[in-house]
Design an enzyme around this catalytic site. Structure first.
Site, PDB file in Angstrom:
ATOM      1  CG  ASN A 115       4.475  -1.401 -15.843  1.00 59.13           C
ATOM      2  OD1 ASN A 115       4.199  -0.229 -15.682  1.00 59.13           O
ATOM      3  ND2 ASN A 115       4.928  -1.864 -16.980  1.00 59.13           N
ATOM      4  CG  PHE A 122       8.768   4.588 -22.319  1.00 59.82           C
ATOM      5  CD1 PHE A 122       8.213   5.858 -22.355  1.00 59.82           C
ATOM      6  CD2 PHE A 122       9.893   4.338 -23.084  1.00 59.82           C
ATOM      7  CE1 PHE A 122       8.767   6.859 -23.137  1.00 59.82           C
ATOM      8  CE2 PHE A 122      10.462   5.325 -23.871  1.00 59.82           C
ATOM      9  CZ  PHE A 122       9.896   6.588 -23.896  1.00 59.82           C
ATOM     10  CB  VAL A 132       7.615   0.037 -24.432  1.00 60.88           C
ATOM     11  CG1 VAL A 132       6.197   0.421 -24.029  1.00 60.88           C
ATOM     12  CG2 VAL A 132       8.239   1.142 -25.291  1.00 60.88           C
ATOM     13  CB  CYS A 133       7.765  -2.210 -18.896  1.00 60.82           C
ATOM     14  SG  CYS A 133       9.548  -2.511 -18.969  1.00 60.82           S
ATOM     15  CB  THR A 134       2.616  -2.677 -21.655  1.00 64.07           C
ATOM     16  OG1 THR A 134       2.981  -3.726 -22.560  1.00 64.07           O
ATOM     17  CG2 THR A 134       3.026  -1.342 -22.248  1.00 64.07           C
TER      18      THR A 134
END
Length: 292
Positions: free
Chosen positions: A240, A176, A83-85
């Site tokens: 992102n 993600f 999960v990349c945020t």
């Protein structure tokens, strides 16, 4: 009722907040163009990498020596959600939308009896996911100190993922991130990267190009597949980055507008209250003069 002094302090505080949100909007706008160009420049390379690997993979189909990164481990029990945020907030629903997509996938897999693990890239994603999946987060990577994203950052993440895959810690890995579409539209995206999903060529009547490879397909894939993982992660980081600045620009623009509306309402209440106090004082003066 608040005093005039309290009202003046409140108006001044709202104006100061408006200046901050306006400045953040301008900073996000200045950084957005560079981030957008980087994300758009990475797309053709990543898509061409997919095309090349798909062509080689179709030629190597059925080979007993095919890489596990292509054919998998033969099981579908343990899933790693990469999960990349973002590292910072004040960007509307940018971070929460990615986390929501990952959370929904996790619950769906767990309902099927699968084991789920998380690899968090970005502080905001980790902070949100640990509320529900604290014990399932196996690793976190923060890029807060990175001034400009480079391929080396994606390679480091890919090496950590590959090390866990080689150790047999998971069977499937899904990436993600948020795909940048426009300043007001960022699309949360889930992409399976291990084993690689090979898309068949569209049936348009044209024969697929035929290539001869040196060395053999299996050996080429052993080198290309790990690099492809790093390429896809790098693309996700760039997407992102552009999505973050687009979302932050929109959020700060909305905050600036809301602050302006609040200042107008507060100023109106202040003026009415001040006028009422002046009128009351005049009435008291006139009443006193008439009494004399």
């Amino acid at each position: 009722m608040a005093s005039l002094k309290d009202m003046r302090v409140r108006i001044a505080s709202t104006k100061a907040t408006q200046k901050i949100t306006k400045a953040m909007q301008m900073v996000a706008a200045s950084k957005l163009r560079r981030a957008q160009n980087a994300a758009e420049a990475a797309r053709p390379y990543a898509e061409k990498m997919d095309t090349v690997i798909s062509n080689i993979a179709s030629a190597a189909a059925g080979s007993p020596n095919a890489s596990p990164l292509l054919v998998g481990t033969g099981k579908d029990q343990v899933h790693l959600l990469l999960v990349c945020t973002g590292e910072r907030g004040l960007s509307g629903a940018f971070n929460s939308a990615i986390v929501r997509l990952a959370r929904e996938r996790a619950f769906a897999l767990m309902n099927q009896g699968k084991e789920v693990k998380f690899f968090c890239v970005g502080r905001k994603g980790y902070e949100q996911l640990r509320r529900n999946f604290d014990k399932q987060i196996v690793e976190t990577v923060e890029l807060r100190s990175v001034r400009q994203l480079g391929f080396v950052n994606a390679e480091a993440i890919a090496e950590k993922v590959l090390a866990r895959f080689d150790a047999g810690e998971f069977d499937v890995c899904t990436l993600f991130y948020s795909r940048f579409q426009s300043v007001i539209a960022q699309i949360p995206t889930a992409q399976q990267v291990i084993p690689l999903v090979v898309e068949a060529a569209a049936g348009n009547g044209d024969a697929a190009p035929s290539y001869e490879y040196e060395p053999e397909e299996d050996e080429i894939l052993d080198r290309l597949l790990p690099r492809n993982l790093a390429v896809q992660i790098f693309r996700a980081l760039l997407e992102n980055n552009a999505s973050f600045y687009g979302a932050q620009m929109t959020a700060m623009d909305n905050a600036t507008r809301n602050a302006g509306d609040m200042i107008r309402k507060q100023t109106l209440v202040y003026n009415r209250t001040r006028q009422a106090m002046i009128t009351k004082e005049l009435i008291e003066i006139i009443s006193g003069a008439e009494a004399i």
